[in-house]
Scaffold this motif. Structure first.
Motif, PDB file in Angstrom:
ATOM      1  N   GLU A 130       0.836  -1.209   0.000  1.00 20.10           N
ATOM      2  CA  GLU A 130       0.000   0.000   0.000  1.00 20.10           C
ATOM      3  C   GLU A 130       0.865   1.250   0.000  1.00 20.10           C
ATOM      4  OE1 GLU A 130      -3.129   0.565  -0.306  1.00 20.10           O
ATOM      5  OE2 GLU A 130      -3.868  -1.484  -0.344  1.00 20.10           O
ATOM      6  N   LEU A 131       1.985   1.198   0.709  1.00 18.45           N
ATOM      7  CA  LEU A 131       2.918   2.323   0.714  1.00 18.45           C
ATOM      8  C   LEU A 131       3.520   2.519  -0.676  1.00 18.45           C
ATOM      9  CD1 LEU A 131       4.625   4.512   2.051  1.00 18.45           C
ATOM     10  CD2 LEU A 131       6.198   2.720   2.834  1.00 18.45           C
ATOM     11  N   ALA A 132       3.903   1.430  -1.329  1.00 24.28           N
ATOM     12  CA  ALA A 132       4.461   1.527  -2.682  1.00 24.28           C
ATOM     13  C   ALA A 132       3.429   2.100  -3.658  1.00 24.28           C
ATOM     14  CB  ALA A 132       4.923   0.151  -3.146  1.00 24.28           C
ATOM     15  N   ALA A 133       2.177   1.678  -3.523  1.00 23.96           N
ATOM     16  CA  ALA A 133       1.120   2.199  -4.392  1.00 23.96           C
ATOM     17  C   ALA A 133       0.877   3.683  -4.128  1.00 23.96           C
ATOM     18  CB  ALA A 133      -0.164   1.404  -4.187  1.00 23.96           C
ATOM     19  N   ALA A 134       0.935   4.083  -2.868  1.00 21.17           N
ATOM     20  CA  ALA A 134       0.732   5.491  -2.522  1.00 21.17           C
ATOM     21  C   ALA A 134       1.841   6.363  -3.118  1.00 21.17           C
ATOM     22  CB  ALA A 134       0.683   5.661  -1.009  1.00 21.17           C
ATOM     23  N   LYS A 135       3.070   5.856  -3.147  1.00 18.17           N
ATOM     24  CA  LYS A 135       4.167   6.607  -3.764  1.00 18.17           C
ATOM     25  C   LYS A 135       3.932   6.776  -5.269  1.00 18.17           C
ATOM     26  CE  LYS A 135       7.796   5.292  -0.475  1.00 18.17           C
ATOM     27  NZ  LYS A 135       9.074   4.574  -0.293  1.00 18.17           N
ATOM     28  N   LEU A 136       3.421   5.742  -5.906  1.00 18.57           N
ATOM     29  CA  LEU A 136       3.114   5.836  -7.338  1.00 18.57           C
ATOM     30  C   LEU A 136       1.972   6.813  -7.591  1.00 18.57           C
ATOM     31  CD1 LEU A 136       3.388   2.055  -8.265  1.00 18.57           C
ATOM     32  CD2 LEU A 136       5.016   3.859  -8.842  1.00 18.57           C
ATOM     33  N   ASP A 137       0.997   6.845  -6.674  1.00 19.02           N
ATOM     34  CA  ASP A 137      -0.110   7.800  -6.804  1.00 19.02           C
ATOM     35  C   ASP A 137       0.397   9.240  -6.792  1.00 19.02           C
ATOM     36  OD1 ASP A 137      -1.967   5.799  -6.985  1.00 19.02           O
ATOM     37  OD2 ASP A 137      -2.511   5.852  -4.865  1.00 19.02           O
ATOM     38  N   VAL A 138       1.428   9.498  -5.989  1.00 20.65           N
ATOM     39  CA  VAL A 138       1.999  10.849  -5.925  1.00 20.65           C
ATOM     40  C   VAL A 138       2.615  11.217  -7.275  1.00 20.65           C
ATOM     41  CG1 VAL A 138       3.740  12.300  -4.820  1.00 20.65           C
ATOM     42  CG2 VAL A 138       2.406  10.708  -3.447  1.00 20.65           C
ATOM     43  N   LYS A 139       3.301  10.263  -7.899  1.00 23.22           N
ATOM     44  CA  LYS A 139       3.894  10.536  -9.216  1.00 23.22           C
ATOM     45  C   LYS A 139       2.813  10.807 -10.259  1.00 23.22           C
ATOM     46  CE  LYS A 139       8.079   7.816  -8.415  1.00 23.22           C
ATOM     47  NZ  LYS A 139       8.913   6.680  -8.872  1.00 23.22           N
ATOM     48  N   VAL A 140       1.726  10.067 -10.181  1.00 24.06           N
ATOM     49  CA  VAL A 140       0.617  10.292 -11.115  1.00 24.06           C
ATOM     50  C   VAL A 140       0.027  11.682 -10.907  1.00 24.06           C
ATOM     51  CG1 VAL A 140      -1.702   9.534 -11.767  1.00 24.06           C
ATOM     52  CG2 VAL A 140       0.073   7.837 -11.309  1.00 24.06           C
ATOM     53  N   ALA A 141      -0.178  12.054  -9.630  1.00 20.25           N
ATOM     54  CA  ALA A 141      -0.745  13.374  -9.335  1.00 20.25           C
ATOM     55  C   ALA A 141       0.200  14.488  -9.766  1.00 20.25           C
ATOM     56  CB  ALA A 141      -1.043  13.473  -7.837  1.00 20.25           C
ATOM     57  N   ARG A 142       1.494  14.265  -9.663  1.00 22.01           N
ATOM     58  CA  ARG A 142       2.470  15.282 -10.066  1.00 22.01           C
ATOM     59  C   ARG A 142       2.482  15.452 -11.588  1.00 22.01           C
ATOM     60  NH1 ARG A 142       8.334  16.163 -10.553  1.00 22.01           N
ATOM     61  NH2 ARG A 142       8.879  17.994  -9.316  1.00 22.01           N
ATOM     62  N   ALA A 143       2.257  14.343 -12.307  1.00 19.70           N
ATOM     63  CA  ALA A 143       2.255  14.425 -13.773  1.00 19.70           C
ATOM     64  C   ALA A 143       1.083  15.234 -14.304  1.00 19.70           C
ATOM     65  CB  ALA A 143       2.223  13.016 -14.361  1.00 19.70           C
ATOM     66  N   GLU A 144       0.056  15.444 -13.484  1.00 23.05           N
ATOM     67  CA  GLU A 144      -1.091  16.244 -13.919  1.00 23.05           C
ATOM     68  C   GLU A 144      -0.709  17.702 -14.166  1.00 23.05           C
ATOM     69  OE1 GLU A 144      -4.005  15.348 -14.760  1.00 23.05           O
ATOM     70  OE2 GLU A 144      -3.985  13.247 -14.134  1.00 23.05           O
ATOM     71  N   PHE A 145       0.410  18.158 -13.586  1.00 18.26           N
ATOM     72  CA  PHE A 145       0.845  19.530 -13.802  1.00 18.26           C
ATOM     73  C   PHE A 145       1.420  19.728 -15.207  1.00 18.26           C
ATOM     74  CE2 PHE A 145       0.956  19.276  -9.158  1.00 18.26           C
ATOM     75  CZ  PHE A 145       0.367  20.481  -8.798  1.00 18.26           C
ATOM     76  N   TYR A 146       1.832  18.647 -15.852  1.00 17.05           N
ATOM     77  CA  TYR A 146       2.463  18.757 -17.162  1.00 17.05           C
ATOM     78  C   TYR A 146       1.419  18.640 -18.275  1.00 17.05           C
ATOM     79  CZ  TYR A 146       6.628  17.833 -14.375  1.00 17.05           C
ATOM     80  OH  TYR A 146       7.616  17.893 -13.421  1.00 17.05           O
TER      81      TYR A 146
END
Length: 476
Positions: A305-321
């Motif tokens: 779940e921690l690993a998935a949460a870290k990936l979610d952050v990367k997905v949310a950050r990519a929304e800025f691009y």
């Protein structure tokens, strides 16, 4: 002079630069995976959790019950559906990486006013010599279309990886349900055996008390005892008979609890009621605390779940691009069915690329990013808490097992002493060297000690099962 061709690329470059600037950074905190080197002073590295539950439990009745629970338990079946949901989410995320292709068949009618710019233009247009545009004008379209978002920032691939990680997390969640289910069935089974044994002890004690009551009644007739003694013994018999019904109710409740775990309506639980006190708890081999990280399903689930949460952050950050999308269509279009098959006049095609990104008012994207970041930190604390909780659970059970062993030895000696004292008290009472109160208290103390001895034996057996579960055993 204004150059439009040069202005548009320049504006696009500025837009992309603005969209890409001031992207918040990801908050990364160090994970604390450290645990003490050993549970106790023992340096045993063998871990009983590696033993499959069929080898750990030797009672055939208990093995049969666990087998049925693993096939029918409703909570486990609910968890299996959670796995299916997570698996389908992977397919959904995988579909976003591929182009979406569809077919379109359209039919429409369009009638515009003659005295409008479009109507006046249509009236002056000749499709053939002497013919105007049909009025009303039909529109027939048959085409295939496709659209595809190019994953230039790996946003979609990261989202897919997060879905895969969550799927693995649900599998570990299922394993956690398994290990708890096995332990719960086993603990309830041994509780049932303990209640059976206590019921037998109470029944034997009632028979003993009734014999003593008859002796007191005879002594009363011989003027060697009073009515007070008779009533006291009678009250003690009634108290034990009431206790017998309490235990019978507990047996019924425990049986139904097992039936609930097995997803079936009330029925008798097959079991061997004899030699309960002779049962020896299994030897405990705790291994090393570091084994918990690999054996405990709840720790592995929290880690995923921690690993998935870290990936979610990367997905949310990519929304800025900016996102880059491609759309295309190919087909035929005409206002008459006869013209629809004329090639190439009726042919239509389109191809377009779209590059778009947020410029202003990005609060919604920021909010989702910060929330994803907070969920990541939250998952990290949950992971650390699961490790700490696992270690403390095992350490507590190991201490309990050791203290229960010492307590059982002392209680067994106490029961032996009180059992002998009953015969002594009865002999003294018959020879008028002890009063009835001493006989009553001796019988009562012996009964309580025997019941406590059975309870201690049950706790010994269930504590070993619990530490087997806490070490991560039972799901393999």
């Amino acid at each position: 002079m204004f150059n439009r061709k040069r202005y548009i690329p320049t504006l696009l470059a500025i837009s992309l630069a603005v969209a890409s600037c001031k992207v918040p950074s990801i908050v990364q905190q160090a994970e604390n995976r450290s645990v003490p080197e050993y549970f106790t002073d023992s340096r045993d590295t063998t871990n009983m959790a590696a033993l499959p539950w069929r080898a750990f439990f030797t009672d055939p009745n208990l093995v049969s019950l666990i087998d049925t629970a693993l096939k029918r338990n409703q909570e486990l079946n609910i968890m299996l559906q959670e796995i299916e949901i997570a698996k389908n989410d992977i397919l959904f995320r995988q579909g976003a990486l591929r182009p979406s292709v569809g077919a379109r068949l359209g039919l429409g009618v369009d009638k515009v006013g003659r005295y409008t710019s479009q109507g006046a233009g249509d009236a002056s247009t000749e499709i053939a010599p002497g013919k105007e545009v049909p009025d009303p004008l039909t529109d027939i379209t048959a085409s295939v279309y496709a659209k595809w978002e190019v994953d230039i920032w790996k946003k979609l691939r990261t989202a897919k990886q997060a879905a895969i990680t969550r799927y693995l997390s649900t599998v570990e969640g299922k394993n956690f349900v398994l290990t708890n289910l096995v332990a719960e069935v086993a603990n309830s089974y041994y509780e049932l055996l303990a209640l059976d044994n206590q019921l037998e002890i109470v029944s034997q004690n009632i028979a003993l008390q009734k014999n003593a009551l008859e002796v007191v009644r005879i002594q009363k007739e011989a003027a060697r005892a009073t009515e007070l003694a008779v009533q006291k013994f009678q009250a003690e018999v009634l108290k034990s008979q009431s206790l017998e019904f309490d235990i019978r109710q507990q047996i019924k409740e425990t049986e139904n609890r097992i039936n609930l775990l097995l997803a079936r309506y009330p029925q008798e639980i097959p079991r061997n009621r004899s030699n309960f006190l002779a049962m020896a708890p299994s030897a405990v081999q705790s291994g090393l605390p570091s084994h918990l990280l690999a054996n405990r399903p709840d720790i592995r689930q929290a880690e995923l779940e921690l690993a998935a949460a870290k990936l979610d952050v990367k997905v949310a950050r990519a929304e800025f691009y900016p996102s880059f999308g491609i759309t295309a269509a190919l087909g035929f279009q005409a206002f008459k069915p006869a013209y629809l098959v004329k090639f190439p006049e009726s042919m239509l095609y389109s191809l377009a690329g779209d590059l778009a990104g947020p410029l202003i008012n990005r609060n919604a994207i920021k909010a989702e990013f910060y929330s994803a970041n907070a969920r990541q930190v939250q998952a990290m604390y949950t992971y650390e808490k699961s490790i700490l909780n696992a270690y403390l659970e095992v350490a507590t059970q190991l201490s309990k097992i050791d203290n229960l062993r010492k307590s059982y030895e002392l209680k067994a000696k106490q029961v032996d002493a009180l059992t002998r004292s009953i015969d002594i008290a009865n002999d003294l009472f018959k020879s008028a060297r002890a009063d009835y109160f001493e006989v009553l208290m001796t019988q009562r103390d012996a009964l309580e000690a025997k019941l406590e001895l059975v309870e201690t034996k049950k706790e010994q057996l269930t504590s070993v099962i619990t530490v087997y579960r806490d070490l991560g055993g039972g799901w393999k």
